[in-house]
Design a protein around this motif. Structure first.
Motif, PDB file in Angstrom:
ATOM      1  N   THR A  76       0.797  -1.167   0.067  1.00 13.14           N
ATOM      2  CA  THR A  76       0.098  -0.094   0.078  1.00 13.14           C
ATOM      3  C   THR A  76       0.875   1.298  -0.062  1.00 13.14           C
ATOM      4  OG1 THR A  76      -0.154   0.188   2.478  1.00 13.14           O
ATOM      5  CG2 THR A  76      -1.980  -1.116   1.360  1.00 13.14           C
ATOM      6  N   LEU A  77       1.904   1.001   0.191  1.00 13.63           N
ATOM      7  CA  LEU A  77       2.941   2.268   0.287  1.00 13.63           C
ATOM      8  C   LEU A  77       3.611   3.083  -1.086  1.00 13.63           C
ATOM      9  CD1 LEU A  77       5.058   1.400   3.378  1.00 13.63           C
ATOM     10  CD2 LEU A  77       2.858   2.384   3.344  1.00 13.63           C
ATOM     11  N   GLN A  78       3.210   2.438  -2.044  1.00 14.55           N
ATOM     12  CA  GLN A  78       3.568   2.958  -3.616  1.00 14.55           C
ATOM     13  C   GLN A  78       4.985   2.922  -3.624  1.00 14.55           C
ATOM     14  OE1 GLN A  78       1.751   7.059  -3.560  1.00 14.55           O
ATOM     15  NE2 GLN A  78      -0.197   6.102  -4.228  1.00 14.55           N
ATOM     16  N   LEU A  79       5.464   1.596  -3.394  1.00  7.51           N
ATOM     17  CA  LEU A  79       6.909   1.474  -3.674  1.00  7.51           C
ATOM     18  C   LEU A  79       6.921   0.914  -4.909  1.00  7.51           C
ATOM     19  CD1 LEU A  79       7.792  -0.331  -0.084  1.00  7.51           C
ATOM     20  CD2 LEU A  79       7.711   1.940  -0.683  1.00  7.51           C
ATOM     21  N   ASP A  80       8.329   0.975  -5.327  1.00 10.88           N
ATOM     22  CA  ASP A  80       8.757   0.532  -6.838  1.00 10.88           C
ATOM     23  C   ASP A  80       8.528  -1.088  -6.655  1.00 10.88           C
ATOM     24  OD1 ASP A  80       8.971   2.892  -7.816  1.00 10.88           O
ATOM     25  OD2 ASP A  80      11.049   3.088  -6.973  1.00 10.88           O
ATOM     26  N   SER A  81       9.108  -1.600  -5.674  1.00  9.93           N
ATOM     27  CA  SER A  81       9.095  -3.059  -5.736  1.00  9.93           C
ATOM     28  C   SER A  81       8.716  -3.745  -4.305  1.00  9.93           C
ATOM     29  CB  SER A  81      10.555  -3.736  -6.009  1.00  9.93           C
ATOM     30  OG  SER A  81      10.932  -3.310  -7.341  1.00  9.93           O
ATOM     31  N   VAL A  82       8.061  -4.749  -4.278  1.00  7.40           N
ATOM     32  CA  VAL A  82       7.922  -5.588  -3.085  1.00  7.40           C
ATOM     33  C   VAL A  82       7.978  -7.088  -3.274  1.00  7.40           C
ATOM     34  CG1 VAL A  82       5.978  -5.833  -1.010  1.00  7.40           C
ATOM     35  CG2 VAL A  82       6.279  -3.873  -2.111  1.00  7.40           C
ATOM     36  N   TRP A  83       8.604  -7.630  -2.436  1.00 10.90           N
ATOM     37  CA  TRP A  83       8.826  -9.182  -2.688  1.00 10.90           C
ATOM     38  C   TRP A  83       9.348  -9.893  -1.014  1.00 10.90           C
ATOM     39  CZ3 TRP A  83      12.546  -5.736  -3.873  1.00 10.90           C
ATOM     40  CH2 TRP A  83      13.955  -5.828  -3.301  1.00 10.90           C
ATOM     41  N   LEU A  84       9.159 -11.177  -1.296  1.00 12.00           N
ATOM     42  CA  LEU A  84       9.449 -12.082  -0.381  1.00 12.00           C
ATOM     43  C   LEU A  84      10.771 -12.987  -0.528  1.00 12.00           C
ATOM     44  CD1 LEU A  84       5.862 -13.670   0.682  1.00 12.00           C
ATOM     45  CD2 LEU A  84       7.096 -11.433   1.602  1.00 12.00           C
ATOM     46  N   GLN A  85      11.682 -12.886   0.128  1.00  9.87           N
ATOM     47  CA  GLN A  85      12.909 -13.684   0.190  1.00  9.87           C
ATOM     48  C   GLN A  85      12.723 -15.042   0.922  1.00  9.87           C
ATOM     49  OE1 GLN A  85      16.506 -12.141   1.827  1.00  9.87           O
ATOM     50  NE2 GLN A  85      17.431 -12.175  -0.420  1.00  9.87           N
ATOM     51  N   PRO A  86      12.617 -16.067   0.462  1.00 16.48           N
ATOM     52  CA  PRO A  86      12.445 -17.381   1.336  1.00 16.48           C
ATOM     53  C   PRO A  86      13.656 -17.738   2.025  1.00 16.48           C
ATOM     54  CG  PRO A  86      12.839 -17.876  -1.077  1.00 16.48           C
ATOM     55  CD  PRO A  86      12.646 -16.433  -1.025  1.00 16.48           C
ATOM     56  N   CYS A  87      13.582 -18.119   3.213  1.00 16.64           N
ATOM     57  CA  CYS A  87      14.698 -18.740   4.008  1.00 16.64           C
ATOM     58  C   CYS A  87      14.127 -19.935   4.901  1.00 16.64           C
ATOM     59  CB  CYS A  87      15.359 -18.002   5.007  1.00 16.64           C
ATOM     60  SG  CYS A  87      14.064 -16.862   5.924  1.00 16.64           S
ATOM     61  N   GLU A  88      14.857 -20.828   5.201  1.00 13.92           N
ATOM     62  CA  GLU A  88      14.655 -22.219   5.869  1.00 13.92           C
ATOM     63  C   GLU A  88      15.006 -21.661   7.522  1.00 13.92           C
ATOM     64  OE1 GLU A  88      16.123 -26.517   6.209  1.00 13.92           O
ATOM     65  OE2 GLU A  88      15.354 -26.114   4.280  1.00 13.92           O
ATOM     66  N   VAL A  89      14.023 -21.494   8.275  1.00  9.80           N
ATOM     67  CA  VAL A  89      14.211 -21.447   9.654  1.00  9.80           C
ATOM     68  C   VAL A  89      14.177 -22.567  10.659  1.00  9.80           C
ATOM     69  CG1 VAL A  89      13.482 -18.964   9.211  1.00  9.80           C
ATOM     70  CG2 VAL A  89      11.773 -20.586   9.917  1.00  9.80           C
ATOM     71  N   PRO A  90      14.717 -22.503  11.784  1.00  5.86           N
ATOM     72  CA  PRO A  90      14.259 -23.614  12.635  1.00  5.86           C
ATOM     73  C   PRO A  90      12.940 -23.200  13.457  1.00  5.86           C
ATOM     74  CG  PRO A  90      15.772 -22.001  13.648  1.00  5.86           C
ATOM     75  CD  PRO A  90      15.620 -21.553  12.235  1.00  5.86           C
ATOM     76  N   HIS A  91      12.399 -24.389  13.785  1.00  4.19           N
ATOM     77  CA  HIS A  91      11.134 -24.177  14.219  1.00  4.19           C
ATOM     78  C   HIS A  91      11.053 -24.923  15.714  1.00  4.19           C
ATOM     79  CE1 HIS A  91       6.685 -25.614  14.327  1.00  4.19           C
ATOM     80  NE2 HIS A  91       6.713 -24.643  14.882  1.00  4.19           N
ATOM     81  N   TRP A  92      11.310 -24.072  16.773  1.00  2.00           N
ATOM     82  CA  TRP A  92      11.237 -24.844  18.292  1.00  2.00           C
ATOM     83  C   TRP A  92       9.867 -24.313  18.958  1.00  2.00           C
ATOM     84  CZ3 TRP A  92      11.036 -21.779  22.701  1.00  2.00           C
ATOM     85  CH2 TRP A  92      11.554 -22.352  23.958  1.00  2.00           C
ATOM     86  N   GLU A  93       9.556 -24.975  19.713  1.00  2.51           N
ATOM     87  CA  GLU A  93       8.128 -24.863  20.561  1.00  2.51           C
ATOM     88  C   GLU A  93       8.455 -25.208  22.046  1.00  2.51           C
ATOM     89  OE1 GLU A  93       5.010 -27.582  19.101  1.00  2.51           O
ATOM     90  OE2 GLU A  93       4.475 -25.985  17.369  1.00  2.51           O
ATOM     91  N   ARG A  94       7.954 -24.403  22.853  1.00  3.68           N
ATOM     92  CA  ARG A  94       7.965 -24.247  24.204  1.00  3.68           C
ATOM     93  C   ARG A  94       7.237 -25.557  24.951  1.00  3.68           C
ATOM     94  NH1 ARG A  94       9.897 -20.951  27.532  1.00  3.68           N
ATOM     95  NH2 ARG A  94      10.242 -19.481  25.765  1.00  3.68           N
TER      96      ARG A  94
END
Length: 462
Positions: A76-94
């Motif tokens: 919504t900010l009228q930027l020239d480009s918006v994108w997602l950069q994938p990464c594989e993250v750890p998944h820890w649960e309490r």
């Protein structure tokens, strides 16, 4: 005489031009702060992150929701480009609520202590662990005790943050090694678990989590942080008797998940290959709402681009906002961004990270590669007269974990430095909630970041 006369005529004109330029910059920076304090949506965005989504531990559904939400906002900010950069993250649960309890003390009987598992910690066996406690202040003390003093016991790390440091981040840095490395150091000599004094300058009943790093050469053992008040109580008990503690934790590491850095940018009109990054980390711990750590940094960074767009500013250089994923327990988002940037031969002329809370801004700390830092920092300090009216300073120091790997590109890295006295009241706790953020203080931080971006973009660092 002719040359001297020319200088006599030209020098006043140059002085007037420089004075006019300073006035122009001062007025524009004033408009930046006016906008930040009256027209920014940053506080509303923070409300949505904290109240609408909540805690955003990497790998969790809430972290995924935060990715989707902030991408939509950037769209919504009228930027020239918006994108997602994938990464594989750890998944820890309490998992289930932790239990820590003094067992059958001759002084107080059995007494529960307030504790939370450290991030990335394994859990205890299903029945928990009961063992004698041995107290230490440093990692070296564990080495000195060796197997004879540690095997089969729970090691209790009880080194407080040094209250004499005015900069509380320095106090934190002087104590956090016991949280990060204590479990593996104790396991080296046969310990069955560790308790760690919470990393805070306050004496209170609020336990603080935070990540630990297991050394693969030694067994992984469970680790729980207890409150500073309970740490003092346990230490006092140990002065007079041998103390046994029961500890239970259900925490566990699950399979990695795909997540994303959220990125938006305004392309530069003259030097598009020179990049100025602003950013914070989108993930948080699973306690509280991740308001100061680091919801404020994320919304401040988005507000920089919003402000420049709404003021009609066309940057010379590319200005990019990056919301990094997994700073808290892995730094995967930052590492992914650095690697991709290096692979593309990008040049980050400057980067600014906000990850010290949404308190009143006091200035910026800066670092850079040894061969370029002195020259580039000297140029930046010439802007101090324009920043000082807003209570802002520039000083050498750290920048931020998520941008630290960009140092090799030869730019200048900045960290927004707010007043630090209250930060560790909330850091990594259930108390880090939206209500603790002062709207005006946070908006002043966004204004400070935008002002520095404006100066970096207009004048460069060469």
């Amino acid at each position: 005489m002719h040359f001297t006369l020319c200088l006599f005529l030209i020098l006043p004109l140059l002085a007037d031009a420089q004075s006019n330029q300073k006035d122009e910059d001062a007025f524009y920076i004033r408009s930046i702060f006016d906008h930040a304090l009256t027209s920014s949506n940053a506080y509303d965005w923070l409300y949505d992150l904290c109240k609408g989504i909540g805690a955003r531990l990497s790998g969790s559904p809430q972290a995924a929701a935060a990715v989707n939400y902030t991408r939509q906002i950037m769209d919504t900010l009228q930027l020239d480009s918006v994108w997602l950069q994938p990464c594989e993250v750890p998944h820890w649960e309490r998992g289930k609520q932790e239990i820590v309890r003094v067992v059958n003390s001759s002084q107080i009987g059995s007494l529960p202590l307030k504790g939370v598992a450290l991030g990335n910690s394994i859990g205890t066996p299903a029945g928990g662990i009961t063992a004698e406690v041995v107290e230490v202040k440093t990692l070296d003390e564990v080495d000195a005790l060796g197997e004879a003093g540690v095997a089969g016991k729970i090691v209790f790390f009880n080194r407080p943050l040094d209250p004499t440091h005015i900069n509380t981040f320095r106090a934190y840095g002087g104590a956090v090694d016991q949280r990060g490395s204590g479990a593996s150091r104790a396991a080296r000599y046969g310990a069955v678990g560790v308790l760690v004094r919470s990393m805070t300058t306050s004496l209170d009943d609020v336990p603080h989590t935070g990540s630990l790093r297991y050394d693969p050469d030694y067994p992984a053992i469970p680790a729980i942080a207890i409150t500073t008040k309970d740490a003092n109580l346990l230490s006092q008990l140990l002065e007079n008797e041998s103390v046994r503690v029961y500890m239970y934790s259900d925490s566990r590491m699950l399979s990695n998940k795909i997540s994303y850095n959220v990125i938006g940018e305004i392309k530069g009109s003259e030097f598009p290959d020179e990049i100025i990054v602003v950013g914070g980390h989108l993930d948080s711990w699973d306690l509280g709402e991740g308001a100061h750590d680091d919801g404020t940094g994320c919304v401040q960074s988005m507000a920089v681009l919003q402000t420049l767009r709404q003021l009609g500013y066309q940057p010379k250089r590319t200005i990019r906002c990056v919301l990094f994923m997994n700073e808290e327990n892995g730094l995967v988002g930052g590492r992914t961004y650095w690697q991709a940037s290096d692979d593309k031969n990008e040049y980050h002329m400057a980067a600014i990270e906000s990850d010290r809370g949404g308190f009143t801004p006091r200035g910026f700390t800066a670092e850079g590669r040894d061969d370029v830092f002195k020259k580039k920092f000297k140029k930046a300090t010439r802007w101090l007269p324009l920043l000082e009216p807003y209570g802002l300073t520039l000083s050498p120091g750290g920048s931020g974990a998520d941008i630290s790997g960009l140092k090799s590109q030869g730019g200048l890295l900045f960290g927004l430095y707010p007043d630090s006295q209250r930060y560790f009241d909330y850091h990594h706790t259930d108390a880090d909630r939206f209500e603790t953020v002062n709207k005006r203080e946070m908006e002043l931080g966004a204004g400070a970041m935008t002002a520095l971006v404006y100066l970096l973009d207009k004048y460069g660092l060469d």
